[in-house]
Design a protein around this motif. Sequence first.
Motif, PDB file in Angstrom:
ATOM      1  N   ALA A  17       0.838  -1.215   0.000  1.00 48.07           N
ATOM      2  CA  ALA A  17       0.000   0.000   0.000  1.00 48.07           C
ATOM      3  C   ALA A  17       0.866   1.256   0.000  1.00 48.07           C
ATOM      4  O   ALA A  17       0.584   2.236   0.701  1.00 48.07           O
ATOM      5  CB  ALA A  17      -0.941  -0.008   1.191  1.00 48.07           C
ATOM      6  N   GLY A  18       1.937   1.215  -0.790  1.00 44.03           N
ATOM      7  CA  GLY A  18       2.794   2.389  -0.939  1.00 44.03           C
ATOM      8  C   GLY A  18       3.876   2.520   0.105  1.00 44.03           C
ATOM      9  O   GLY A  18       4.721   3.417   0.014  1.00 44.03           O
ATOM     10  N   THR A  34      -3.085 -10.240   1.505  1.00 38.16           N
ATOM     11  CA  THR A  34      -3.234  -8.967   0.800  1.00 38.16           C
ATOM     12  C   THR A  34      -4.687  -8.779   0.403  1.00 38.16           C
ATOM     13  O   THR A  34      -5.208  -9.538  -0.420  1.00 38.16           O
ATOM     14  CB  THR A  34      -2.352  -8.937  -0.468  1.00 38.16           C
ATOM     15  OG1 THR A  34      -0.998  -9.265  -0.126  1.00 38.16           O
ATOM     16  CG2 THR A  34      -2.398  -7.572  -1.125  1.00 38.16           C
ATOM     17  N   GLY A  37      -7.380  -4.987  -3.986  1.00 38.95           N
ATOM     18  CA  GLY A  37      -7.129  -3.584  -4.302  1.00 38.95           C
ATOM     19  C   GLY A  37      -5.876  -3.011  -3.680  1.00 38.95           C
ATOM     20  O   GLY A  37      -5.498  -1.878  -3.995  1.00 38.95           O
ATOM     21  N   ASP A  39      -2.133  -2.326  -3.381  1.00 34.24           N
ATOM     22  CA  ASP A  39      -0.983  -2.335  -4.280  1.00 34.24           C
ATOM     23  C   ASP A  39       0.232  -2.829  -3.493  1.00 34.24           C
ATOM     24  O   ASP A  39       0.668  -2.176  -2.540  1.00 34.24           O
ATOM     25  CB  ASP A  39      -0.748  -0.917  -4.796  1.00 34.24           C
ATOM     26  CG  ASP A  39       0.434  -0.852  -5.748  1.00 34.24           C
ATOM     27  OD1 ASP A  39       0.820  -1.911  -6.277  1.00 34.24           O
ATOM     28  OD2 ASP A  39       0.971   0.253  -5.958  1.00 34.24           O
ATOM     29  N   SER A  40       0.751  -3.981  -3.896  1.00 28.58           N
ATOM     30  CA  SER A  40       1.860  -4.528  -3.118  1.00 28.58           C
ATOM     31  C   SER A  40       2.746  -5.408  -3.979  1.00 28.58           C
ATOM     32  O   SER A  40       2.332  -5.892  -5.030  1.00 28.58           O
ATOM     33  CB  SER A  40       1.327  -5.351  -1.940  1.00 28.58           C
ATOM     34  OG  SER A  40       0.655  -6.499  -2.409  1.00 28.58           O
ATOM     35  N   TYR A  41       3.963  -5.609  -3.516  1.00 23.94           N
ATOM     36  CA  TYR A  41       4.848  -6.607  -4.121  1.00 23.94           C
ATOM     37  C   TYR A  41       5.853  -7.038  -3.062  1.00 23.94           C
ATOM     38  O   TYR A  41       6.132  -6.322  -2.103  1.00 23.94           O
ATOM     39  CB  TYR A  41       5.556  -6.060  -5.368  1.00 23.94           C
ATOM     40  CG  TYR A  41       6.625  -5.023  -5.092  1.00 23.94           C
ATOM     41  CD1 TYR A  41       7.932  -5.389  -4.781  1.00 23.94           C
ATOM     42  CD2 TYR A  41       6.314  -3.661  -5.153  1.00 23.94           C
ATOM     43  CE1 TYR A  41       8.912  -4.440  -4.542  1.00 23.94           C
ATOM     44  CE2 TYR A  41       7.284  -2.700  -4.904  1.00 23.94           C
ATOM     45  CZ  TYR A  41       8.575  -3.099  -4.604  1.00 23.94           C
ATOM     46  OH  TYR A  41       9.539  -2.158  -4.340  1.00 23.94           O
TER      47      TYR A  41
END
Length: 241
Positions: A17-18, A34, A37, A39-41
């Motif tokens: 999540a940023g 996760t 929706g 945003d992750s890696y």
Amino acid sequence: MLMITRGSGKRAEGRFAGTPFSVAPSRAIRVTFTPYGADSYTIYHPSSHSFGLTFPRGFLQNLSPDPVGYSSPAPLIFGSDDQLARLADSMRAEIAVPGFASSVLIDGISRAIGVALLRIDPVVFAREADRIQLPAWKLRRVIDYIDANLESDITVGDLAMVADLSTFHFARVFKRAAGVSPYQFVRDRRIERSRALLIENKLAISQLALACGFASQSHFTAAFTRAIGKSPGRFRRESRV
């Protein structure tokens, strides 16, 4: 998405999540969830081992006892959760070596994972399920459906629909009425059919595997041998004596 990771003893890092994160080296089994929706890696060391589950959109919401007031489970990054790890490992093992009722078992495990993620109180869950009944005529309808579809994929959702019950409580209600879980019931019915067809000796084992809900002869042979203690071919030969 749910990821079960056995650490490599090396550091893992990524962004969620940023926000960047870094995880200390470990060889423990850890859980990452996760929500939709987010945003992750994550960057893993090549020697780590991971097993991932991606839930269809709406799966957890439909599983919730209050779909209208549903809120997504909180994210979890490399956390320790023995229950989720154990359930995911059971699913991985069943996918690797399918048994006589894999679809029912995997569906049931998926829902158990969902219940664990939603942190549903098991006491409340049991109390609510105990108020629901599966009368004899509905149980008969479910059994007739199973017997008529042993060659097809059968899921807990299919059986709940036949019984006109919610999938949230169906397995517990069915077990109370039938004495065994949906998984055990479908498994035993398929084993009975496979034994009868082997003794009848009219179908090749490859055809018989399809009639018992298996995609291949090899999967059927492995499952039958594990369940009965002898291969289908040996069982058929010995049945002729």
